[in-house]
Scaffold this active site. Structure first.
Site, PDB file in Angstrom:
ATOM      1  N   ARG A  27      31.005  16.743  27.864  1.00 23.95           N
ATOM      2  CA  ARG A  27      30.677  16.877  26.138  1.00 23.95           C
ATOM      3  C   ARG A  27      30.320  18.238  25.834  1.00 23.95           C
ATOM      4  NH1 ARG A  27      30.018  11.472  24.528  1.00 23.95           N
ATOM      5  NH2 ARG A  27      28.823  12.196  22.957  1.00 23.95           N
ATOM      6  N   ASN A 101      19.233  12.292  21.599  1.00 27.88           N
ATOM      7  CA  ASN A 101      20.487  12.875  21.027  1.00 27.88           C
ATOM      8  C   ASN A 101      20.299  12.589  19.435  1.00 27.88           C
ATOM      9  OD1 ASN A 101      21.423  13.051  23.540  1.00 27.88           O
ATOM     10  ND2 ASN A 101      23.217  11.555  23.362  1.00 27.88           N
ATOM     11  N   LYS A 486      45.194  25.271  19.436  1.00 23.66           N
ATOM     12  CA  LYS A 486      45.096  24.800  20.946  1.00 23.66           C
ATOM     13  C   LYS A 486      44.834  26.365  21.550  1.00 23.66           C
ATOM     14  CE  LYS A 486      44.144  21.868  21.379  1.00 23.66           C
ATOM     15  NZ  LYS A 486      44.061  20.660  20.532  1.00 23.66           N
ATOM     16  N   GLU A 489      41.450  28.086  21.092  1.00 18.30           N
ATOM     17  CA  GLU A 489      40.248  27.481  21.486  1.00 18.30           C
ATOM     18  C   GLU A 489      40.396  27.589  22.946  1.00 18.30           C
ATOM     19  OE1 GLU A 489      39.477  23.355  20.376  1.00 18.30           O
ATOM     20  OE2 GLU A 489      41.373  22.839  20.513  1.00 18.30           O
ATOM     21  N   HIS A 505      54.560  35.958   0.969  1.00 24.42           N
ATOM     22  CA  HIS A 505      53.275  36.000  -0.061  1.00 24.42           C
ATOM     23  C   HIS A 505      52.014  36.783   0.654  1.00 24.42           C
ATOM     24  CE1 HIS A 505      55.339  33.731  -2.728  1.00 24.42           C
ATOM     25  NE2 HIS A 505      55.823  32.919  -1.922  1.00 24.42           N
TER      26      HIS A 505
HETATM   27  O1  M6R Z   1      36.401  13.659  18.248  1.00 28.58           O
HETATM   28  P1  M6R Z   1      37.170  13.962  17.129  1.00 28.58           P
HETATM   29  O2  M6R Z   1      38.648  13.894  17.110  1.00 28.58           O
HETATM   30  O3  M6R Z   1      36.690  13.578  15.912  1.00 28.58           O
HETATM   31  O4  M6R Z   1      37.025  15.456  17.147  1.00 28.58           O
HETATM   32  C1  M6R Z   1      37.329  16.415  16.297  1.00 28.58           C
HETATM   33  C2  M6R Z   1      37.325  17.930  16.432  1.00 28.58           C
HETATM   34  O5  M6R Z   1      36.042  18.325  16.933  1.00 28.58           O
HETATM   35  C3  M6R Z   1      38.354  18.183  17.820  1.00 28.58           C
HETATM   36  O6  M6R Z   1      39.584  17.639  17.456  1.00 28.58           O
HETATM   37  C4  M6R Z   1      38.215  19.593  18.084  1.00 28.58           C
HETATM   38  O7  M6R Z   1      38.727  20.438  17.159  1.00 28.58           O
HETATM   39  C5  M6R Z   1      38.876  19.805  19.619  1.00 28.58           C
HETATM   40  N1  M6R Z   1      38.210  20.976  20.324  1.00 28.58           N
HETATM   41  C6  M6R Z   1      40.332  20.376  19.330  1.00 28.58           C
HETATM   42  O8  M6R Z   1      40.933  20.479  20.667  1.00 28.58           O
END
Ligand code: M6R
Length: 605
Positions: A27, A101, A486, A489, A505
């Site tokens: 996480r 949390n 992708k 990140e 443009h």
């Molecule tokens: O759990 P979620 O689908 O709501 O998360 C949304 C984004 O935080 C998530 O898709 C993020 O952009 C990822 N790192 C994409 O790979």
């Protein structure tokens, strides 16, 4: 982001909690801590460490014994990552320990009051105020002490509390941040995510907002923060502990990319209705009359889920002819959008916990809108808050970078679009055509994955790029956006996505040999337009990698993907680019499953 795990029973608690924390590592976090006690020994023992769970483990002394404990992985919000700011937080007497949390919004105000009353704070966190408020309550029972504290708090929380004078129990509470109880045999678990529980039990109870629970070794009870008993019937988690293992792959990202054949099969299973050329989506809670009354669809999500929503919106427009669009939930919730009673709102989220999406859902519901959820994690906050929806059944996604869940969400949207289309004007033959296309997907994904060696070579070729441009037109544009996300990140290469139609443009000014372009070129009615864009780039000495249904003459390289129905092509065209991002990151030695600065679930603003 932050993770909670707790245990009460007969087993040695520290190893159990450390293992639980490891399961929550995906996480994202920057420090961790653990506190243990037991009904036989008075007092709480606590260890905290900045860094990884293994750093915490190294600090835990051999005689750190107990049968009750709570532990936490922290993602810094109030105060930098440090040993002091790591949770749990204890009061001065060392009697109360809290893991939390969420965010306490009125922490500064409460801190000022407590400081004026002589309380000495040991950390910069918002959480520490909760500890002191509990410690200062004059109530006799631990549950009442916690309740007294919660009455003074504004904000979001999932908390677990240990008290040295009540070492036969853990008290937990939830408001906006998940708390899941795990029911064992003469032992109880608690966590913020089932990932930490499934190795021990699959019987779970998910608390609702405003609910608390007392866990004892052989019993648990749930009640509201006002003290009224609630009924909690355990449900069985469908995900098994093995689903969280790496299964022979070097990274979760690689495993999850390769799981897509089965995952897509799963999202389709049991839903197709050949007789009426439609699909069954019972969980939508939307009968045919209501479906026909929908005048507009608005899809909300963040990051990859937003991109899946963009694809979904196009599918809904194409197949159901309902005006549809997608918007980042993080933007939507702040712009006082007009909420229209004839609009169907759809919240998309892998985790079902993303704060911005949840906040958008809550705001919409407050204004009386109907909101569906398209979610992966069963029983998650967004799934529970929505009026209905569909699960995407991708299985647990551990890598911070979303892959299989993106694909499954786009397939889920294809099902929804077909369903809405068949309650309106989509013909039986078009319904049959889409169903046939959907059934082809798993085999076509397998075909794409077989090209991995070739894609790896391409990744090695492009890994030295400082920046990359991704372009696509209409159906290809969301694919380009997702592929660009992708790459950036996971590899940290700057990447930008643009509609191919917008090249002239502005972005054409960037084209030169050092800026490779990845172009999505489906074999649809816009093929010639897309080819013209490739010509324009080539004429300016740009390097082009095309993802297409046939070799592209103007491209330096083409990844050829199998053709499906035009409307379903976007589901497949992003998959080779997941592999491209993966192998680029691998070539650059990146931390693939946990890219820097990112968390799997963004549970704060
Ligand atoms: O759990 P979620 O689908 O709501 O998360 C949304 C984004 O935080 C998530 O898709 C993020 O952009 C990822 N790192 C994409 O790979």
């Amino acid at each position: 982001m932050c993770g909670i795990v707790g245990y009460i029973g007969k087993r040695d608690v520290a190893p159990l909690l450390l293992e639980g924390l490891q399961r929550l590592e995906y996480r994202g976090y920057d420090s961790a801590g653990i506190v243990v006690t037991s009904p036989k020994t008075a007092g709480l023992k606590m260890v905290k460490a900045k860094g990884r769970v293994r750093d915490l483990e190294a600090k835990v002394p051999a005689r750190f014994k107990g049968t009750v404990g709570i532990a936490h992985t922290r993602w810094a919000t109030h105060g930098a990552p440090s040993d002091e700011n790591a949770h749990p937080h204890m009061d001065a007497e060392g009697k109360v320990a809290v893991v939390h949390n969420g965010i306490i919004d009125n922490a500064s105000e409460l801190r000022a009051k407590l400081t004026a009353d002589g309380v000495e704070f040991l950390s910069e966190t918002d959480t520490e105020v909760v500890t002191h408020l509990i410690a200062r309550s004059q109530a006799e029972k631990l549950e009442d002490k916690v309740r007294d504290a919660l009455r003074l708090i504004e904000g979001t929380y999932g908390i677990a509390v240990l008290h040295a004078d009540f070492s036969d129990r853990i008290v937990v509470a939830r408001n906006g941040s998940p708390v899941v109880l795990g029911i064992g045999e003469k032992e109880m678990f608690v966590a913020s995510d089932v990932a930490a529980l499934v190795a021990h039990t699959r019987q779970i109870v998910t608390l609702d907002d405003g609910e608390m629970a007392t866990l004892k070794a052989d019993d648990f009870r749930t009640y509201t923060t006002e003290g009224t008993r609630t009924t909690a019937s355990p449900t069985t988690v469908e995900w098994e502990a093995e689903s969280y293992d790496m299964g022979g792959h070097d990274t979760y990202m690689h495993k999850e990319i390769h799981e897509q054949v089965d995952a897509v099969d799963r999202v389709l299973r049991g839903r197709i209705d050949d007789r009426f050329s439609t699909v069954h989506l019972g969980g939508l809670n939307l009968d045919a009359r209501e479906a026909r009354a929908v005048r507009r669809v608005k899809i909300l999500g963040c990051g990859t889920s937003y991109h899946a929503g963009m694809i979904g919106a196009q599918m809904i427009e194409e197949l159901a002819r309902i005006p549809a669009d997608a918007e980042p939930a993080s933007e939507f919730r702040y712009r006082n959008a007009v909420v229209d009673p004839d609009t169907l709102y759809i919240a998309v989220s892998q985790s079902g916990e993303t704060y911005d999406v949840l906040a958008a859902v809550q705001e919409l519901k407050r204004k009386g809108a109907r909101v569906l959820g398209v979610v992966n994690v069963v029983g998650s906050a967004i799934a529970r808050e929505a009026d209905g929806g569909m699960y995407v059944h991708a299985g647990p996604e551990v890598c911070v970078v979303s892959t299989k869940c993106f694909t499954n969400t786009t397939v889920a949207f294809a099902l929804l679009a077909l369903h809405l289309g068949r309650t309106r004007d989509l013909s039986v033959s078009d319904g049959k055509r889409i169903i046939a296309g959907l059934r082809k997907l798993p085999a076509q994904i397998a075909e794409i994955l077989e090209q991995e060696d070739e894609i790896k070579k391409l990744a090695d070729e492009y890994a030295d790029a400082k920046s990359m441009l991704f372009i696509g037109r209409v159906r290809g544009y969301p694919v380009a956006r997702e592929a660009s996300l992708k790459l950036k990140e996971v590899s940290y290469i700057h990447a930008e996505a643009y509609p191919a139609s917008e090249l002239k443009h502005g972005p054409l000014a960037l084209i030169e040999p050092a800026l490779p372009t990845v172009a999505i070129v489906p074999d649809d009615d816009l093929l010639e337009k897309n080819r013209a864009a490739l010509e324009e780039i080539k004429a300016r000495s740009g390097r082009i990698l095309a993802v297409a249904h046939q070799e592209q003459e103007k491209a330096d390289r083409t990844i050829v993907v199998p053709k499906n129905e035009d409307e379903l092509d976007p589901i497949l065209m992003g998959i080779p680019l997941q592999l491209l991002a993966y192998h680029t990151a691998l070539a650059l030695g990146r931390d693939i499953d946990k890219p820097r600065n990112l968390a799997k679930s963004v549970t704060v603003e």
